[in-house]
Design a protein around this motif. Structure first.
Motif, PDB file in Angstrom:
ATOM      1  N   UNK A  60      -4.516  -4.456  -8.171  1.00 36.34           N
ATOM      2  CA  UNK A  60      -3.107  -4.684  -7.879  1.00 36.34           C
ATOM      3  C   UNK A  60      -2.390  -5.257  -9.089  1.00 36.34           C
ATOM      4  N   UNK A  61      -1.265  -4.646  -9.461  1.00 38.18           N
ATOM      5  CA  UNK A  61      -0.517  -5.102 -10.619  1.00 38.18           C
ATOM      6  C   UNK A  61       0.814  -5.750 -10.298  1.00 38.18           C
ATOM      7  N   UNK A  62       1.233  -5.707  -9.022  1.00 38.38           N
ATOM      8  CA  UNK A  62       2.503  -6.312  -8.629  1.00 38.38           C
ATOM      9  C   UNK A  62       2.504  -6.528  -7.124  1.00 38.38           C
ATOM     10  N   UNK A  63       3.454  -7.344  -6.664  1.00 38.35           N
ATOM     11  CA  UNK A  63       3.523  -7.714  -5.253  1.00 38.35           C
ATOM     12  C   UNK A  63       4.936  -7.475  -4.715  1.00 38.35           C
ATOM     13  N   UNK A  64       5.000  -7.173  -3.428  1.00 36.98           N
ATOM     14  CA  UNK A  64       6.287  -7.074  -2.745  1.00 36.98           C
ATOM     15  C   UNK A  64       6.377  -8.148  -1.664  1.00 36.98           C
ATOM     16  N   UNK A  65       7.570  -8.729  -1.499  1.00 36.06           N
ATOM     17  CA  UNK A  65       7.840  -9.639  -0.398  1.00 36.06           C
ATOM     18  C   UNK A  65       9.027  -9.118   0.393  1.00 36.06           C
ATOM     19  N   UNK A  66       9.098  -9.487   1.666  1.00 36.83           N
ATOM     20  CA  UNK A  66      10.292  -9.230   2.463  1.00 36.83           C
ATOM     21  C   UNK A  66      11.250 -10.386   2.258  1.00 36.83           C
TER      22      UNK A  66
END
Length: 284
Positions: free
Chosen positions: A33-39
């Motif tokens: 994983x190279x990046x993250x998403x949040x709501x």
């Protein structure tokens, strides 16, 4: 027009939707994983452990903020209090990307816990474009707009979904978020050609690709009905459509969404590895 932060600064790598139960595992070993998403709506408070963890993660990973509550397609004006909270979040976090859905979820003062479809008409187009212009001016950044999952079609629509999204992007300068599972769900539910949709989509505007799971059901007539649930692994036909998208678009950031019945980290990481394999097959 104000200068704006570019619509996407994410790496062309797999990302995952961040869940707090995975925090320790991500810090210890995030690969691939190279990046993250949040709501966005989960991080509009003033403090506490969630914001402390997010600040720590943002020091190590690009973060994408994905909104689910703006009601971009709603008939009424955007909620100024919600937009102000979103602005505050983006100002301190400085995310690599911000996105929202092509949908509506408000009526008068009521908020509906769903993302509802729109008819594709000139009136809808003007309203959505005005709302996007407002969001981009307030945030000082361009945004990505996500194609919806559909369960019905509107008789009053005067243009295709792909033409609607193309014109929204042209009028506002926004980018697009391409959800492959949404295309598959809509194609099954409405009897459309998923690959024809991909061929007609303005992929040059795409800054981010999403993948997720869906549930299978039947409608009142016994026909297949798919529900975009984000509660299981991505199915093989959706992975095949991703290959088609990437062959046409070139490498893009690819997100795995898993929002209900969230699995242990190794299961989610395995989905991300499959996305990494798909990206590895695409020429730079």
């Amino acid at each position: 027009m104000l200068d704006r932060t570019p619509q996407n600064r994410l790496p062309n790598m797999p990302g995952v939707g961040y869940k707090a139960q995975h925090y320790t595992s991500i810090i210890a070993d995030p690969a691939p994983v190279g990046w993250l998403e949040i709501h966005a709506e989960n991080y509009m408070g003033d403090g506490g452990r969630p914001l402390a963890q997010l600040r720590h993660l943002a020091e190590r990973f690009p973060v994408s903020v994905h909104g689910v509550g703006l009601s971009i397609g709603g008939e009424g004006p955007l909620d100024p209090a919600h937009l102000a909270r979103l602005q505050h979040l983006c100002d301190w976090l400085q995310p690599a990307s911000f996105s929202e859905h092509l949908a509506w979820s408000t009526h008068d003062s009521a908020f509906l816990n769903d993302l509802l479809p729109l008819p594709y008409t000139e009136a809808t187009l003007a309203r959505v474009a005005d709302h996007i212009d407002q969001v981009q001016e307030v945030l000082g950044r361009t945004m990505l707009l996500e194609n919806p999952s559909s369960y019905l079609a509107f008789d009053e629509s005067t243009m295709s979904e792909t033409d609607f999204l193309r014109e929204v992007a042209r009028r506002t300068g926004c980018g697009l978020l391409f959800d492959v599972n949404n295309v598959f769900v809509s194609a099954v539910n409405l009897g459309l050609d998923a690959r024809g949709y991909i061929a007609d989509f303005p992929l040059e505007k795409v800054g981010e690709i999403h993948l997720g799971g869906h549930d299978e059901d039947e409608d009142d007539h016994g026909r297949p009905l798919l529900i975009d649930s984000h509660g299981r692994e991505v199915v093989d036909p959706v992975w095949a459509l991703l290959d088609d998208v990437l062959a046409r678009s070139g490498p893009r950031p690819v997100l795995i969404e898993w929002d209900t019945d969230v699995p242990d980290w190794p299961v989610l990481a395995a989905e991300a590895r499959r996305a990494a394999d798909a990206l590895a097959r695409v020429p730079a």
